[in-house]
Design a protein around this motif. Structure first.
Motif, mmCIF file in Angstrom:
data_model
loop_
_atom_site.group_PDB
_atom_site.id
_atom_site.type_symbol
_atom_site.label_atom_id
_atom_site.label_comp_id
_atom_site.label_asym_id
_atom_site.label_seq_id
_atom_site.Cartn_x
_atom_site.Cartn_y
_atom_site.Cartn_z
ATOM 1 N N THR A 45 -84.632 -33.157 29.874
ATOM 2 C CA THR A 45 -83.438 -33.954 30.362
ATOM 3 C C THR A 45 -83.088 -35.245 29.819
ATOM 4 O O THR A 45 -82.267 -35.958 30.281
ATOM 5 C CB THR A 45 -83.687 -34.008 31.833
ATOM 6 O OG1 THR A 45 -84.572 -34.704 32.215
ATOM 7 C CG2 THR A 45 -83.546 -32.656 32.675
ATOM 8 N N GLY A 46 -83.909 -35.629 28.835
ATOM 9 C CA GLY A 46 -83.584 -36.825 28.039
ATOM 10 C C GLY A 46 -84.524 -37.962 28.361
ATOM 11 O O GLY A 46 -84.071 -39.344 27.813
ATOM 12 N N THR A 47 -85.650 -37.569 28.846
ATOM 13 C CA THR A 47 -86.647 -38.715 29.052
ATOM 14 C C THR A 47 -86.943 -39.548 27.850
ATOM 15 O O THR A 47 -86.810 -40.639 27.653
ATOM 16 C CB THR A 47 -88.024 -38.456 29.548
ATOM 17 O OG1 THR A 47 -87.680 -37.421 30.919
ATOM 18 C CG2 THR A 47 -88.692 -39.481 30.055
ATOM 19 N N LEU A 72 -79.071 -32.787 30.489
ATOM 20 C CA LEU A 72 -79.192 -33.613 29.516
ATOM 21 C C LEU A 72 -77.915 -34.129 28.800
ATOM 22 O O LEU A 72 -77.665 -35.306 28.655
ATOM 23 C CB LEU A 72 -80.068 -33.293 28.000
ATOM 24 C CG LEU A 72 -80.050 -33.770 26.797
ATOM 25 C CD1 LEU A 72 -80.726 -35.083 27.040
ATOM 26 C CD2 LEU A 72 -80.965 -33.002 25.509
ATOM 27 N N THR A 73 -77.050 -33.220 28.797
ATOM 28 C CA THR A 73 -75.532 -33.369 28.302
ATOM 29 C C THR A 73 -75.083 -34.500 29.288
ATOM 30 O O THR A 73 -74.251 -35.267 28.878
ATOM 31 C CB THR A 73 -74.992 -32.183 28.207
ATOM 32 O OG1 THR A 73 -75.673 -31.360 27.192
ATOM 33 C CG2 THR A 73 -73.465 -32.519 27.865
ATOM 34 N N ALA A 74 -75.453 -34.000 30.601
ATOM 35 C CA ALA A 74 -74.734 -35.061 31.780
ATOM 36 C C ALA A 74 -75.256 -36.298 31.694
ATOM 37 O O ALA A 74 -74.522 -37.379 31.896
ATOM 38 C CB ALA A 74 -74.870 -34.268 33.158
ATOM 39 N N ASN A 75 -76.521 -36.514 31.335
ATOM 40 C CA ASN A 75 -77.229 -37.766 31.322
ATOM 41 C C ASN A 75 -76.667 -38.564 29.949
ATOM 42 O O ASN A 75 -76.721 -39.791 30.216
ATOM 43 C CB ASN A 75 -78.621 -37.525 31.278
ATOM 44 C CG ASN A 75 -79.365 -37.222 32.426
ATOM 45 O OD1 ASN A 75 -78.741 -37.355 33.532
ATOM 46 N ND2 ASN A 75 -80.688 -36.819 32.591
ATOM 47 N N VAL A 79 -75.311 -37.764 22.724
ATOM 48 C CA VAL A 79 -76.131 -36.972 21.711
ATOM 49 C C VAL A 79 -75.848 -35.590 21.760
ATOM 50 O O VAL A 79 -74.864 -35.047 22.572
ATOM 51 C CB VAL A 79 -77.552 -36.862 22.285
ATOM 52 C CG1 VAL A 79 -77.982 -38.292 22.528
ATOM 53 C CG2 VAL A 79 -77.822 -36.153 23.761
ATOM 54 N N THR A 80 -75.892 -34.752 20.654
ATOM 55 C CA THR A 80 -75.541 -33.389 20.203
ATOM 56 C C THR A 80 -76.655 -32.553 20.999
ATOM 57 O O THR A 80 -77.663 -32.782 20.693
ATOM 58 C CB THR A 80 -75.510 -33.247 18.973
ATOM 59 O OG1 THR A 80 -74.320 -34.082 18.466
ATOM 60 C CG2 THR A 80 -75.005 -31.715 18.655
ATOM 61 N N VAL A 81 -76.357 -31.742 21.757
ATOM 62 C CA VAL A 81 -77.133 -30.848 22.422
ATOM 63 C C VAL A 81 -77.244 -29.392 22.025
ATOM 64 O O VAL A 81 -76.123 -28.823 21.843
ATOM 65 C CB VAL A 81 -77.379 -30.680 23.984
ATOM 66 C CG1 VAL A 81 -78.400 -29.972 24.659
ATOM 67 C CG2 VAL A 81 -77.561 -32.148 24.420
#
Length: 247
Positions: A45-47, A72-75, A79-81
């Motif tokens: 989730t992007g930690t 991750l995209t929402a957070n 960034v490109t996911v």
């Protein structure tokens, strides 16, 4: 196995501890310049992604679980996911200057992960692997929790801190391999600690009845410790370079 965490994406995002700023500083110092591009394996989730943004480079995150990728995209919409595995991802021609794996190296195929990372990097590019080792400040509490969990699953195994240092070195694919650690303590209430346990892969691999028994046993212990516990986090970082000049 790599989609164990999606059902707990909200809890994972809330409770997983971040990484010390020293980790980003060490990666930047090792690489020597601002990388043109960073690829992060198993970004969750992007930690760790939040930390990597300090390096000032565009980031592509590889995350196989669509529920984790959505969070991750929402957070981090900047960034490109890529929803998929490292093995499914195709590097751009010429490779990328930096590949990072935070608490994700063990999910990759041990027979191919070093070679794949080597081949996906530009000559002179940086591989950075880091992870937390969750220990306890009080050795008595540590033994009590370990005993309780082994009573439920005697076969539970844990990797030593920094095990990936040996893995990367033994592969023979990289040069200038370096390692460092950062230690810190984290105080958690009983409920907060149980939420953290719910996000561990070893925990999530077990059947629901084993999970509930483990949580009940740990709750009883931590409540008996006074309603909280102090974790001793050791964050291990390994840096390595694909041989050759940086292209």
């Amino acid at each position: 196995m790599r989609t164990l965490f999606g059902e707990a994406a909200d809890t994972y995002d809330d409770v997983r501890p971040g990484y010390p700023g020293r980790i980003a500083d060490a990666i930047g110092d090792y690489h020597g310049t601002t990388p043109e591009h960073i690829v992060e394996i198993g970004a969750g989730t992007g930690t760790a992604t939040r930390l990597l943004r300090r390096l000032g480079a565009p980031i592509t995150c590889l995350e196989p679980d669509p529920r984790m990728a959505a969070r991750l995209t929402a957070n981090l919409p900047d960034v490109t996911v890529h929803t998929g595995t490292f093995e499914q991802w195709t590097p751009p021609p010429g490779g990328v200057p930096m590949i990072v794996a935070a608490l994700a190296w063990h999910w990759l195929d041990p027979a191919t992960r070093n070679q794949r990372a080597h081949d996906a990097l530009t000559p002179g590019g940086t591989l950075a692997i880091f992870a937390h080792k969750y220990g306890y400040a009080d050795p008595v509490q540590s033994r009590a929790i370990d005993t309780a969990l082994r009573a439920i699953d005697p076969d539970v195994r844990d990797r030593p801190a920094g095990w990936f240092h040996l893995d990367v070195t033994a592969s023979g694919r990289f040069t200038d391999v370096r390692a460092e650690t950062v230690d810190r303590d984290l105080t958690l209430s009983t409920d907060r600690y149980l939420d953290l346990v719910r996000t561990f892969g070893l925990f999530r691999q077990h059947q629901a009845d084993q999970q509930e028994r483990a949580l009940a046993a740990v709750r009883s212990l931590v409540d008996g410790f006074g309603g909280g516990i102090v974790l001793r986090l050791r964050t291990s970082l390994v840096l390595a370079r694909r041989p050759g000049p940086l292209g």
